[in-house]
Design an enzyme around this catalytic site. Structure first.
Site, PDB file in Angstrom:
ATOM      1  N   TYR A 155      50.969  39.577  58.784  1.00  0.00           N
ATOM      2  CA  TYR A 155      50.381  39.292  57.643  1.00  0.00           C
ATOM      3  C   TYR A 155      50.915  38.022  57.095  1.00  0.00           C
ATOM      4  O   TYR A 155      50.366  37.233  56.340  1.00  0.00           O
ATOM      5  CB  TYR A 155      50.741  40.783  56.594  1.00  0.00           C
ATOM      6  CG  TYR A 155      50.620  40.159  54.985  1.00  0.00           C
ATOM      7  CD1 TYR A 155      49.346  40.149  54.558  1.00  0.00           C
ATOM      8  CD2 TYR A 155      51.570  40.260  54.290  1.00  0.00           C
ATOM      9  CE1 TYR A 155      49.132  40.033  53.295  1.00  0.00           C
ATOM     10  CE2 TYR A 155      51.488  40.153  52.890  1.00  0.00           C
ATOM     11  CZ  TYR A 155      50.071  39.885  52.286  1.00  0.00           C
ATOM     12  OH  TYR A 155      49.927  39.643  50.980  1.00  0.00           O
TER      13      TYR A 155
HETATM   14  N1  LIG Z   1      50.764  44.424  48.151  1.00  0.00           N
HETATM   15  C1  LIG Z   1      51.550  43.574  47.621  1.00  0.00           C
HETATM   16  O1  LIG Z   1      52.676  43.918  47.596  1.00  0.00           O
HETATM   17  C2  LIG Z   1      51.293  42.104  47.861  1.00  0.00           C
HETATM   18  C3  LIG Z   1      52.146  41.329  47.400  1.00  0.00           C
HETATM   19  C4  LIG Z   1      52.055  39.896  47.511  1.00  0.00           C
HETATM   20  C5  LIG Z   1      50.442  39.617  47.437  1.00  0.00           C
HETATM   21  N2  LIG Z   1      49.477  40.361  47.824  1.00  0.00           N
HETATM   22  C6  LIG Z   1      48.255  39.983  47.884  1.00  0.00           C
HETATM   23  O2  LIG Z   1      47.411  40.067  46.655  1.00  0.00           O
HETATM   24  C7  LIG Z   1      45.970  39.839  46.888  1.00  0.00           C
HETATM   25  C8  LIG Z   1      45.312  40.744  46.217  1.00  0.00           C
HETATM   26  O3  LIG Z   1      45.897  42.244  46.079  1.00  0.00           O
HETATM   27  P1  LIG Z   1      45.212  43.403  45.591  1.00  0.00           P
HETATM   28  O4  LIG Z   1      45.941  44.562  45.575  1.00  0.00           O
HETATM   29  O5  LIG Z   1      44.540  43.155  44.163  1.00  0.00           O
HETATM   30  O6  LIG Z   1      44.307  43.647  46.833  1.00  0.00           O
HETATM   31  P2  LIG Z   1      43.105  45.001  46.987  1.00  0.00           P
HETATM   32  O7  LIG Z   1      43.053  45.847  45.864  1.00  0.00           O
HETATM   33  O8  LIG Z   1      43.240  45.515  48.397  1.00  0.00           O
HETATM   34  O9  LIG Z   1      41.601  44.058  47.195  1.00  0.00           O
HETATM   35  C9  LIG Z   1      41.502  43.247  48.208  1.00  0.00           C
HETATM   36  C10 LIG Z   1      39.877  42.962  48.452  1.00  0.00           C
HETATM   37  O10 LIG Z   1      39.507  42.123  49.416  1.00  0.00           O
HETATM   38  C11 LIG Z   1      38.229  42.516  49.836  1.00  0.00           C
HETATM   39  N3  LIG Z   1      38.002  42.291  51.135  1.00  0.00           N
HETATM   40  C12 LIG Z   1      38.508  42.659  52.263  1.00  0.00           C
HETATM   41  N4  LIG Z   1      37.622  42.195  53.386  1.00  0.00           N
HETATM   42  C13 LIG Z   1      36.403  41.691  52.789  1.00  0.00           C
HETATM   43  C14 LIG Z   1      35.616  40.976  53.289  1.00  0.00           C
HETATM   44  N5  LIG Z   1      35.104  40.821  54.499  1.00  0.00           N
HETATM   45  N6  LIG Z   1      34.725  40.206  52.801  1.00  0.00           N
HETATM   46  C15 LIG Z   1      34.749  40.299  51.066  1.00  0.00           C
HETATM   47  N7  LIG Z   1      35.910  41.147  50.513  1.00  0.00           N
HETATM   48  C16 LIG Z   1      36.602  41.633  51.422  1.00  0.00           C
HETATM   49  C17 LIG Z   1      38.267  44.230  49.366  1.00  0.00           C
HETATM   50  O11 LIG Z   1      37.079  44.550  49.291  1.00  0.00           O
HETATM   51  P3  LIG Z   1      36.418  46.136  50.129  1.00  0.00           P
HETATM   52  O12 LIG Z   1      36.411  47.100  49.051  1.00  0.00           O
HETATM   53  O13 LIG Z   1      34.882  45.687  50.594  1.00  0.00           O
HETATM   54  O14 LIG Z   1      37.382  46.321  51.295  1.00  0.00           O
HETATM   55  C18 LIG Z   1      39.246  44.374  48.198  1.00  0.00           C
HETATM   56  O15 LIG Z   1      38.252  44.528  47.048  1.00  0.00           O
HETATM   57  C19 LIG Z   1      45.856  40.070  48.372  1.00  0.00           C
HETATM   58  O16 LIG Z   1      45.676  38.695  48.987  1.00  0.00           O
HETATM   59  C20 LIG Z   1      47.429  40.597  48.808  1.00  0.00           C
HETATM   60  O17 LIG Z   1      47.533  40.051  50.295  1.00  0.00           O
HETATM   61  C21 LIG Z   1      49.909  41.605  47.984  1.00  0.00           C
END
Ligand SMILES: NC(=O)c1ccc[n+]([C@@H]2O[C@H](COP(=O)([O-])OP(=O)(O)OC[C@H]3O[C@@H](n4cnc5c(N)ncnc54)[C@H](OP(=O)(O)O)[C@@H]3O)[C@@H](O)[C@H]2O)c1
Length: 219
Positions: A127
């Site tokens: 990741y």
């Molecule tokens: N979790 C953590 O603690 C953490 C920490 C730092 C940074 N981040 C980063 O923060 C960002 C946002 O986090 P979040 O929690 O808001 O994310 P999230 O709710 O998991 O949303 C990710 C979105 O990406 C979409 N997606 C995945 N594959 C796709 C595709 N092929 N085409 C179009 N859309 C697609 C998903 O849509 P579907 O509904 O269609 O699957 C989902 O709506 C991410 O980049 C994550 O890596 C996370």
């Protein structure tokens, strides 16, 4: 501004689209599932149907944008392959489309630890490697980028107060509400162009924290 948020139904993305629409922007969210469209409309955003992985180019969606935001992610349940196709491949496709169309402003949601991906273990390693490579690609693109590296995301209500710093290596949580608030502020803040910053919950009001960021010297 016309702002395209890729990963438009994500938890940060929906919060961000709501804030952008409330500020009078034409807020568009790229989603791959038609059934998510109504929720985007509810927050004042325009849904755009498209798939980061299936489509070879994102140019048709990026066309007309003044800025793009990469808010997509393969998610914690996915394997290393989708880190490559979404977290890296999707971000690269968005960079390529922005370059091709001359859309200069690009905000990237990266992650803490992307600067030390090689020392990560287990599922975090592919990741963070994907996030790091996506960040490097964007930095080399010549676009007006801002790379935001939040700490562990929570669904706690935002406090509107953050710790935002270009000194890397921190580790702490941050509510998604506050990540969205920082991005909404950054999109209109030229002092954040060329900045890579970590974000945690903190004491400084969001507008003040964003204003305090120093643009780097000549690139
Ligand atoms: N979790 C953590 O603690 C953490 C920490 C730092 C940074 N981040 C980063 O923060 C960002 C946002 O986090 P979040 O929690 O808001 O994310 P999230 O709710 O998991 O949303 C990710 C979105 O990406 C979409 N997606 C995945 N594959 C796709 C595709 N092929 N085409 C179009 N859309 C697609 C998903 O849509 P579907 O509904 O269609 O699957 C989902 O709506 C991410 O980049 C994550 O890596 C996370």
């Amino acid at each position: 501004m016309d702002i395209l948020v890729v990963g438009g139904h994500g938890k940060i993305a929906l919060r961000l689209l709501r804030l952008l629409a409330a500020r009078g922007h034409h807020a568009r969210g790229l989603i791959r599932k038609p059934e998510q469209a109504a929720e985007l409309q509810t927050v004042g955003a325009v849904p755009v149907l498209g798939d980061l992985e299936a489509e070879p180019s994102l140019e048709t969606h990026v066309k007309g944008a003044d800025a793009v935001v990469f808010a997509a992610g393969a998610g914690p349940g996915s394997g290393p392959e989708r880190k490559q196709t979404v977290d890296l491949g999707g971000a690269v496709k968005l960079t390529d489309a922005a370059v091709a169309l001359g859309v200069r402003r690009y905000l990237m949601i990266s992650s803490i630890g992307a600067d030390r991906a090689r020392s990560a273990t287990g599922a975090m390693r592919p990741y963070l490697q994907a996030k790091a490579e996506a960040d490097r690609y964007l930095m080399a693109s010549g676009l007006d980028y801002t790379i935001l590296r939040p700490g562990m995301l929570t669904d706690d209500p935002g406090t509107g107060r953050v710790r935002l710093s270009t000194e890397l290596g921190g580790r702490a949580p941050v509510p998604r509400d506050d990540v969205a608030a920082v991005l909404a502020e950054m999109v209109e803040a030229p002092n954040t162009i060329g900045v890579v910053a970590e974000l945690f919950t903190g004491d400084t009001p969001v507008p003040e924290a964003v204003r305090a960021l120093e643009p780097p010297g000549p690139r």
